[in-house]
Write an enzyme that holds these catalytic residues in place. Structure first.
Site, PDB file in Angstrom:
ATOM      1  N   ARG A 106       1.127  -1.399   0.162  1.00 52.89           N
ATOM      2  CA  ARG A 106      -0.236  -0.390  -0.203  1.00 52.89           C
ATOM      3  C   ARG A 106       0.780   1.386  -0.292  1.00 52.89           C
ATOM      4  NH1 ARG A 106      -5.005   1.801   3.560  1.00 52.89           N
ATOM      5  NH2 ARG A 106      -6.030   0.818   2.296  1.00 52.89           N
ATOM      6  N   HIS A 133      -7.622   0.696  -6.094  1.00 53.37           N
ATOM      7  CA  HIS A 133      -7.640   0.192  -4.554  1.00 53.37           C
ATOM      8  C   HIS A 133      -8.227  -0.786  -5.461  1.00 53.37           C
ATOM      9  CE1 HIS A 133      -7.997  -0.773  -1.189  1.00 53.37           C
ATOM     10  NE2 HIS A 133      -8.497   0.366  -0.277  1.00 53.37           N
ATOM     11  N   GLN A 136     -10.478  -3.606  -3.352  1.00 52.97           N
ATOM     12  CA  GLN A 136     -11.523  -2.680  -2.648  1.00 52.97           C
ATOM     13  C   GLN A 136     -12.846  -3.519  -3.551  1.00 52.97           C
ATOM     14  OE1 GLN A 136     -12.378  -0.830   0.313  1.00 52.97           O
ATOM     15  NE2 GLN A 136     -13.571  -1.210   0.113  1.00 52.97           N
ATOM     16  N   ASP A 229     -16.801   8.069  -0.793  1.00 53.49           N
ATOM     17  CA  ASP A 229     -16.108   8.096  -0.553  1.00 53.49           C
ATOM     18  C   ASP A 229     -14.899   9.119  -0.018  1.00 53.49           C
ATOM     19  OD1 ASP A 229     -13.154   7.764   0.434  1.00 53.49           O
ATOM     20  OD2 ASP A 229     -12.150   7.597  -2.461  1.00 53.49           O
ATOM     21  N   CYS A 270     -16.338   2.955   1.276  1.00 48.28           N
ATOM     22  CA  CYS A 270     -15.417   1.878   1.345  1.00 48.28           C
ATOM     23  C   CYS A 270     -14.438   2.229   2.678  1.00 48.28           C
ATOM     24  CB  CYS A 270     -13.344   2.463   0.644  1.00 48.28           C
ATOM     25  SG  CYS A 270     -13.329   3.607   0.211  1.00 48.28           S
ATOM     26  N   ARG A 315     -14.453  -7.626   2.769  1.00 48.81           N
ATOM     27  CA  ARG A 315     -12.738  -6.742   2.423  1.00 48.81           C
ATOM     28  C   ARG A 315     -11.728  -8.511   2.991  1.00 48.81           C
ATOM     29  NH1 ARG A 315     -10.410  -2.641   2.549  1.00 48.81           N
ATOM     30  NH2 ARG A 315      -8.831  -3.289   1.170  1.00 48.81           N
TER      31      ARG A 315
HETATM   32  N1  NVA Z   1      -9.443   7.783  -1.736  1.00 49.07           N
HETATM   33  C1  NVA Z   1      -8.966   6.929   0.139  1.00 49.07           C
HETATM   34  C2  NVA Z   1      -9.340   5.994  -0.378  1.00 49.07           C
HETATM   35  C3  NVA Z   1      -9.318   4.653   1.329  1.00 49.07           C
HETATM   36  C4  NVA Z   1      -9.758   3.098   1.367  1.00 49.07           C
HETATM   37  C5  NVA Z   1      -8.154   7.152  -0.121  1.00 49.07           C
HETATM   38  O1  NVA Z   1      -6.491   7.481  -0.851  1.00 49.07           O
HETATM   39  O2  NVA Z   1      -7.984   7.923   1.524  1.00 49.07           O
HETATM   40  N1   CP Z   2     -10.939   0.658   2.752  1.00 52.18           N
HETATM   41  C1   CP Z   2      -9.778   0.626   3.103  1.00 52.18           C
HETATM   42  O1   CP Z   2      -8.850   0.625   1.800  1.00 52.18           O
HETATM   43  O2   CP Z   2      -9.510   0.880   4.351  1.00 52.18           O
HETATM   44  P1   CP Z   2      -8.566   0.929   4.413  1.00 52.18           P
HETATM   45  O3   CP Z   2      -7.540   2.018   4.505  1.00 52.18           O
HETATM   46  O4   CP Z   2      -8.076   1.020   6.828  1.00 52.18           O
HETATM   47  O5   CP Z   2      -7.648   0.134   4.236  1.00 52.18           O
END
Ligand code: NVA
Ligand code: CP
Length: 332
Positions: A106, A133, A136, A229, A270, A315
């Site tokens: 990540r 992502h 997800q 989101d 998400c 998830r």
């Molecule tokens: N768009 C958000 C998604 C989090 C799961 C981010 O990248 O922070």
């Molecule tokens: N939706 C998601 O990816 O959550 P986290 O950032 O908590 O992993």
């Protein structure tokens, strides 16, 4: 279906059949878990979990899924590894390949996870980048399938910043699986034209559409799923908040908007979500901009239409499917 040895970096790399297989495999794992049936298909293996951004769901899901499959896992956070500071991605990939059977990453640019996969000789899984992502989306689609019994033909509306990881990945996923995708935001928040064009071609092959729409009332007409989101993603500077509130303010998911959708419409997110003032950032931004919530009202978030917690649980089941399918040969 044999996905052993494959990376899971973005949905564009997978066929509709392969995505459908991963969703079905996840449903099978979910049923086994609920019924206490062991499924230690990767006994004795180990996985490395690299997180350069924070996480609750993704990290927990990889760790629990790994344990359920009989594997060990190591969590590497940005402050306790050498990645990027003292050791390149290419070197990290080759070091971890010698110790682990799979690597989750990540972080920031998609190019980083792609480079990691290029140099690693074990499967690499994308746990979120700025652009995509993909794990997800598997969870989202398992949730939709559970809710409606099918994916094809579902009218899916994504409200808010559609240029980032969630907008992009949902658009690709919908195109691949035959859901009608609408991104609803001001023009400047639409996904990149090249990706939209590519998704329109894929959608046409699967009998669905990709629509970009600036008007929320119009976008949600007939929608089965309304998805949003957060408006400021991880890695973005705090300064963008004022601009986001101003430009996306009209795109908040609220009860009025939900009432314009199909009678069976569900709300999805998400997570994490700023639906009230019970978080430090949620409170600060609500107070600063004179709002009760940001991208979704608490009323919608807590309503019967909201499937966000089942979506979050999914998830784990879907991440388990990705790891098992790429690490072993399984018969479903
Ligand atoms: N768009 C958000 C998604 C989090 C799961 C981010 O990248 O922070
Ligand atoms: N939706 C998601 O990816 O959550 P986290 O950032 O908590 O992993």
């Amino acid at each position: 279906m044999n996905l052993k040895g494959r990376d899971f970096l973005k949905l564009l790399d997978f066929s509709s059949e392969e995505i459908a297989y991963l969703i079905d495999l996840a449903a099978d794992f979910k049923s086994k878990k609920k019924n206490g049936i062991p499924h230690r298909l990767c006994e004795g293996k180990n996985v490395a979990l690299i997180f350069e951004k924070t996480s609750t769901r993704t990290r927990s899901s990889f760790e629990v899924a790994a344990r359920d499959l009989g594997m060990g896992s190591t969590y590497l956070d940005p402050s306790s590894s050498q990645i990027g500071k003292k050791e390149s991605i290419a070197d990290t990939a080759r070091v971890l390949s010698g110790i682990y059977d799979g690597i989750e990453y990540r972080g920031y640019g998609q190019s980083i996870v792609e480079e990691l996969a290029q140099y690693a000789d074990v499967p690499v899984w994308n746990g979120l980048t700025d652009e995509f992502h993909p794990t997800q989306i598997l969870a989202d689609f398992l949730t939709i399938k559970e809710q409606f019994g099918h994916l094809k033909g579902i009218n899916f509306v994504y409200m808010g910043d559609a240029r980032f990881n969630m907008g992009n990945s949902l658009m690709v996923g919908c195109a691949k699986m035959g859901l009608n995708f609408t991104a609803c935001s001001p023009k400047s928040f639409f996904p990149q034209k090249e990706l939209v064009d590519e998704c329109r071609k894929i959608a046409a092959q699967n009998g669905s559409t990709v629509t970009l729409c600036e008007n929320p009332d119009q976008a949600v007409k007939g929608a089965n799923v309304i998805y949003t989101d957060i408006w400021v993603s991880m890695g973005e500077p705090t300064e963008v908040w004022a601009e986001r509130i101003e430009q996306l303010g009209a795109y908040q998911v609220n009860s009025r908007l939900m009432s314009l959708a199909a009678p069976d419409a569900v709300f999805m997110h998400c997570l994490p979500a700023y639906h009230d003032k019970k978080t430090a950032i949620g409170k600060e931004m609500c107070e600063r901009f004179g709002r009760d919530a940001i991208e979704v009202t608490d009323e919608v978030f807590e309503s019967e239409r909201s499937v966000v917690f089942r979506e979050a649980e999914n998830r784990m089941h879907t991440i388990k499917a990705v790891m098992a399918a790429t690490l072993t040969e399984i018969e479903l």
